[in-house]
Design an enzyme around this catalytic site. Structure first.
Site, PDB file in Angstrom:
ATOM      1  N   CYS A   2     -17.770 -29.160   9.734  1.00 48.37           N
ATOM      2  CA  CYS A   2     -18.020 -30.246   8.800  1.00 48.37           C
ATOM      3  C   CYS A   2     -19.487 -30.647   8.896  1.00 48.37           C
ATOM      4  O   CYS A   2     -20.078 -30.634   9.966  1.00 48.37           O
ATOM      5  CB  CYS A   2     -17.166 -31.485   9.056  1.00 48.37           C
ATOM      6  N   ARG A  27     -21.550 -25.249   7.735  1.00 48.86           N
ATOM      7  CA  ARG A  27     -20.733 -25.921   8.733  1.00 48.86           C
ATOM      8  C   ARG A  27     -19.272 -26.020   8.303  1.00 48.86           C
ATOM      9  O   ARG A  27     -18.413 -26.478   9.071  1.00 48.86           O
ATOM     10  CB  ARG A  27     -21.263 -27.327   8.987  1.00 48.86           C
ATOM     11  N   TRP A  75     -14.733 -28.436   7.057  1.00 50.94           N
ATOM     12  CA  TRP A  75     -14.010 -27.325   7.662  1.00 50.94           C
ATOM     13  C   TRP A  75     -12.685 -27.923   8.125  1.00 50.94           C
ATOM     14  O   TRP A  75     -12.652 -28.773   9.016  1.00 50.94           O
ATOM     15  CB  TRP A  75     -14.788 -26.752   8.854  1.00 50.94           C
ATOM     16  N   ASN A  99     -17.470 -36.044  10.929  1.00 49.42           N
ATOM     17  CA  ASN A  99     -17.490 -34.709  11.527  1.00 49.42           C
ATOM     18  C   ASN A  99     -16.962 -34.847  12.940  1.00 49.42           C
ATOM     19  O   ASN A  99     -17.537 -35.578  13.740  1.00 49.42           O
ATOM     20  CB  ASN A  99     -18.927 -34.161  11.553  1.00 49.42           C
ATOM     21  N   GLY A 100     -15.860 -34.144  13.236  1.00 44.98           N
ATOM     22  CA  GLY A 100     -15.281 -34.227  14.588  1.00 44.98           C
ATOM     23  C   GLY A 100     -13.773 -34.296  14.507  1.00 44.98           C
ATOM     24  O   GLY A 100     -13.182 -33.962  13.470  1.00 44.98           O
ATOM     25  N   GLU A 482     -19.874  -7.090  20.824  1.00 41.39           N
ATOM     26  CA  GLU A 482     -20.588  -7.821  19.783  1.00 41.39           C
ATOM     27  C   GLU A 482     -20.481  -7.083  18.439  1.00 41.39           C
ATOM     28  O   GLU A 482     -20.282  -7.693  17.389  1.00 41.39           O
ATOM     29  CB  GLU A 482     -22.051  -8.020  20.202  1.00 41.39           C
ATOM     30  N   LYS A 486     -18.943  -8.619  15.025  1.00 35.12           N
ATOM     31  CA  LYS A 486     -19.762  -8.708  13.794  1.00 35.12           C
ATOM     32  C   LYS A 486     -19.030  -8.078  12.624  1.00 35.12           C
ATOM     33  O   LYS A 486     -18.937  -8.641  11.560  1.00 35.12           O
ATOM     34  CB  LYS A 486     -21.065  -7.960  13.997  1.00 35.12           C
ATOM     35  N   GLU A 489     -15.699 -10.106  11.621  1.00 31.39           N
ATOM     36  CA  GLU A 489     -15.804 -11.462  11.080  1.00 31.39           C
ATOM     37  C   GLU A 489     -16.376 -11.500   9.667  1.00 31.39           C
ATOM     38  O   GLU A 489     -16.038 -12.377   8.893  1.00 31.39           O
ATOM     39  CB  GLU A 489     -16.582 -12.400  12.008  1.00 31.39           C
ATOM     40  N   HIS A 505      -6.094   5.023  28.129  1.00 29.01           N
ATOM     41  CA  HIS A 505      -5.002   4.385  28.872  1.00 29.01           C
ATOM     42  C   HIS A 505      -4.058   3.631  27.938  1.00 29.01           C
ATOM     43  O   HIS A 505      -3.427   2.663  28.361  1.00 29.01           O
ATOM     44  CB  HIS A 505      -5.584   3.461  29.954  1.00 29.01           C
ATOM     45  N   LYS A 604     -20.032 -22.520  11.180  1.00 29.89           N
ATOM     46  CA  LYS A 604     -21.108 -22.133  12.098  1.00 29.89           C
ATOM     47  C   LYS A 604     -21.029 -22.869  13.428  1.00 29.89           C
ATOM     48  O   LYS A 604     -21.161 -22.288  14.489  1.00 29.89           O
ATOM     49  CB  LYS A 604     -22.442 -22.450  11.412  1.00 29.89           C
TER      50      LYS A 604
HETATM   51  C1  F6R Z   1     -20.158 -14.962  15.820  1.00 29.28           C
HETATM   52  C2  F6R Z   1     -20.583 -16.314  16.132  1.00 29.28           C
HETATM   53  C3  F6R Z   1     -19.765 -17.108  17.074  1.00 29.28           C
HETATM   54  C4  F6R Z   1     -20.669 -17.983  17.960  1.00 29.28           C
HETATM   55  C5  F6R Z   1     -19.805 -18.918  18.817  1.00 29.28           C
HETATM   56  C6  F6R Z   1     -20.659 -19.765  19.734  1.00 29.28           C
HETATM   57  O1  F6R Z   1     -21.042 -14.343  14.945  1.00 29.28           O
HETATM   58  O2  F6R Z   1     -21.572 -16.788  15.613  1.00 29.28           O
HETATM   59  O3  F6R Z   1     -18.928 -16.316  17.845  1.00 29.28           O
HETATM   60  O4  F6R Z   1     -21.454 -17.164  18.762  1.00 29.28           O
HETATM   61  O5  F6R Z   1     -19.045 -19.748  17.989  1.00 29.28           O
HETATM   62  O6  F6R Z   1     -21.536 -20.564  19.017  1.00 29.28           O
HETATM   63  P1  F6R Z   1     -22.783 -21.235  19.700  1.00 29.28           P
HETATM   64  O7  F6R Z   1     -23.706 -20.169  20.169  1.00 29.28           O
HETATM   65  O8  F6R Z   1     -23.373 -22.100  18.652  1.00 29.28           O
HETATM   66  O9  F6R Z   1     -22.244 -22.033  20.863  1.00 29.28           O
END
Ligand code: F6R
Length: 609
Positions: A2, A27, A75, A99-100, A482, A486, A489, A505, A604
């Site tokens: 949010c 957000r 969100w 937000n929260g 990673e 990527k 997602e 395995h 985000k």
């Molecule tokens: C994936 C991604 C998330 C963040 C995770 C932690 O692309 O962006 O997995 O890495 O939510 O976020 P931060 O680094 O902001 O604590």
């Protein structure tokens, strides 16, 4: 999760809300809304969907003569995405955006319902509005009402609040969730994040926990405990351009391309005149590094994956036993913390609730903590005993790229600093690592960025498949984790990362003729073993892409496609592999027509546990 924004001043407030909310959409983008004061009335316009839907509503019913407003992009947590659940919410004389999460909203709702309150949404936010209104009805003082109500709320919140009868005034409070105040030529602002305010001003002030602010057209008064004070304004060095696409089709693509420079920015402040690693700009001395006997890295998602790169370098270069922990699990099964433990929390946003909770847990045990954070003056940066900023600049795409990459580069630099402080490596070796991070890594990444056509071709071979596998050993297993995150997602293709030797395995049973397997090989001494694993999947019909050091002669029959990685230094090889895996994910999602910068169900900044 949010985003909230607010303004009071002499200018037209509604276009400012739209502009700011557009930036804040990263957000959350389940619904959007604004509350605009027009004379003595406050009009609410809100709807499910994105800013475009709100703009359509405003075209039909324009709001004029409004110079004080609050806005929200959501969100969804409590209650699905809908018009009714969209913020702002009104209760009696109170209108607010939030937000929260209010954890005890159920008991509060029952109590308020018993007093006759009616609720129109499923949200915890409406309960917060009702509680503030309830307090306001008895005390008739907005600040006192906010104090009394928030004293009863459990959880995290940043509220922007309008009270009927207080024309041109916005009230603000935060606990746990981020909030920035700002001062422009024509008025005063609030927002979850400074990037939303860059089109209007560069002067800002980050709010402290439980601080209340009262914004009027004339100024801002803050209240914290029993103190009343004016904000201390600072000037951000972010530019409005840094929060725009700058000619790229997507923020993610822009941020992928910004990585060579971002690594340089994260490394160069930590190089001293002699070319050695030096964290004195972060107030960290060689003596501090010498006392560290073991490290626990705690983070979420990609930041946790950066920590996995960290294990490799901290153990290999600095000989420090290191473990990595998923932040949301850390408190439930905390590892032992012998003397000399340093807890390192990593977070791009600096606000991730799980990481923050883990940090607070470590602090409660009296263990020294270090935050590796990108967003300046955020809660994690403030609460950690020490902090190292990654200086990646604003990251807008939901999927992190430059955030992750600068976290990994800083960890690499820390490994060099510890090894040097402990006398494990000579000046010459330390300088070599520093030089590799500051020069060879950016150069190698630039070179990889030129291979767009190859990444496009590989992406094409993934489209249409339901399952994809990434495999690798050692550092390459960390990179595979990673890479797989990527890809899944942003393209919504199911992808698993496997330690190459582990596949046989059990999981190898999923390999069918045509299943895409991408193998990463940045470590020359592990290639033969990884190649055996490639043969195992290939003989079962897998379609193989090999992302591999350029100095390894790859047999024709080993892979359908090969991405060659520069080998000027170990770090250069690893960071250029990173470009390949990010670009392949981007190209795949692009071909599938996915909403790359705002993948479904994600946000985000994850400020809920
Ligand atoms: C994936 C991604 C998330 C963040 C995770 C932690 O692309 O962006 O997995 O890495 O939510 O976020 P931060 O680094 O902001 O604590």
């Amino acid at each position: 999760m949010c985003g909230i924004i607010g303004y009071t001043g002499t200018d037209n407030a509604v276009p400012k809300m739209i502009k700011g909310l557009t930036v804040l959409e990263y957000r959350g983008y389940d619904s959007v809304g604004i509350a605009a004061q027009v004379g003595k009335k406050t009009e609410l316009v809100k709807c499910k969907g994105r800013i475009g839907s709100l703009e359509e509503k405003l075209l039909v019913n324009p709001i004029e003569n409004c110079s004080c407003a609050i806005g929200h992009t959501r969100w969804a947590t409590h209650g699905g995405p809908s018009d009714a659940n969209a913020h702002p919410h009104r209760a009696g004389n109170v209108v607010l955006v939030h937000n929260g999460i209010i954890e005890n909203y159920k008991e509060l709702k029952e109590e308020l319902s018993a007093k006759g309150a009616k609720f129109l949404s499923e949200t915890d936010t409406e309960v917060a509005a009702a509680l503030i209104n309830d307090c306001y009805q008895s005390c008739k003082d907005p600040i006192a009402a906010i104090r009394q109500a928030t004293a009863r709320m459990k959880g995290a919140f940043a509220f922007g609040i309008l009270f009927d009868g207080y024309e041109g005034e916005v009230f603000v409070i935060r606990r746990g969730s981020p909030l920035i105040l700002a001062r422009g030529k024509d008025g005063y602002y609030l927002a979850s994040d400074m990037t939303a305010l860059l089109p209007f001003t560069k002067e800002y002030c980050a709010m402290r926990e439980d601080q209340i602010a009262h914004l009027t057209r004339q100024g801002v008064t803050c209240y914290h405990n029993d103190k009343v004070f004016e904000p201390e304004w600072k000037v951000t060095n972010m530019t409005p351009e840094s929060a725009q696409k700058g000619g790229y089709s997507h923020f993610m693509l822009k941020e992928i391309h910004e990585q060579p420079e971002a690594v340089l920015k994260s490394i160069s402040p930590r190089i001293n005149k002699a070319g050695l690693p030096d964290f004195s700009c972060d107030n960290i001395t060689p003596d501090f590094w010498k006392q560290v006997k073991n490290i626990q890295i705690v983070a979420c998602g990609s930041a946790m994956h950066a920590g996995m790169v960290g294990i490799r370098v901290l153990e290999d270069i600095a000989k420090i036993p290191t473990t990595v922990h998923i932040a949301s699990e850390y408190r439930y099964h905390p590892p032992l913390m012998p003397d000399g433990t340093l807890v390192v929390v990593i977070s791009q946003s600096g606000e991730t609730a799980d990481t923050l909770a883990a940090l607070r847990y470590a602090k409660s045990l009296g263990v020294p903590t270090l935050g590796i954070v990108n967003a300046v003056e955020t809660t994690i940066a403030r609460e950690a005993d020490r902090r190292i900023y990654t200086y990646a600049g604003p990251e807008i795409a939901v999927a992190t790229t430059k955030g992750y990459c600068t976290q990994a580069s800083v960890l690499w630099m820390i490994a060099a600093a510890i090894a040097h402080a402990r006398g494990l490596i000579s000046d010459a070796s330390a300088k070599e690592i520093v030089n590799s991070l500051a020069k060879e890594v950016p150069a190698a990444m630039e070179k990889m960025l030129e291979q767009k056509d190859l990444f496009h071709k590989i992406a094409k071979s993934l489209v249409g498949h339901e399952h994809v596998f990434y495999i690798g050993r050692g550092m390459d297993y960390a990179l595979s984790m990673e890479a797989s995150l990527k890809l899944k997602e942003i393209s919504y293709i199911h992808c698993e990362a496997y330690a190459a030797g582990e596949l046989k395995h059990g999981t190898i049973s999923l390999i069918e003729p045509g299943t895409p397997v991408l193998a990463i090989s940045t470590e020359a001494d592990l290639f033969d073993k990884t190649e055996s694993n490639i043969r195992e999947v290939r003989s079962r019909g897998a379609q193989v892409t090999l992302i591999c050091r350029e100095d390894i002669p790859v047999r024709k029959e080993s892979a359908d496609e090969v991405v060659s990685l520069p080998v000027s230094s170990p770090a250069a090889t690893v960071f250029s592999a990173l470009i390949a895996i990010q670009y392949i994910a981007f190209e795949t999602a692009s071909m599938l027509g996915c909403d790359i910068d705002r993948p479904r169900n994600l946000a985000k900044s994850v400020t809920v546990e």
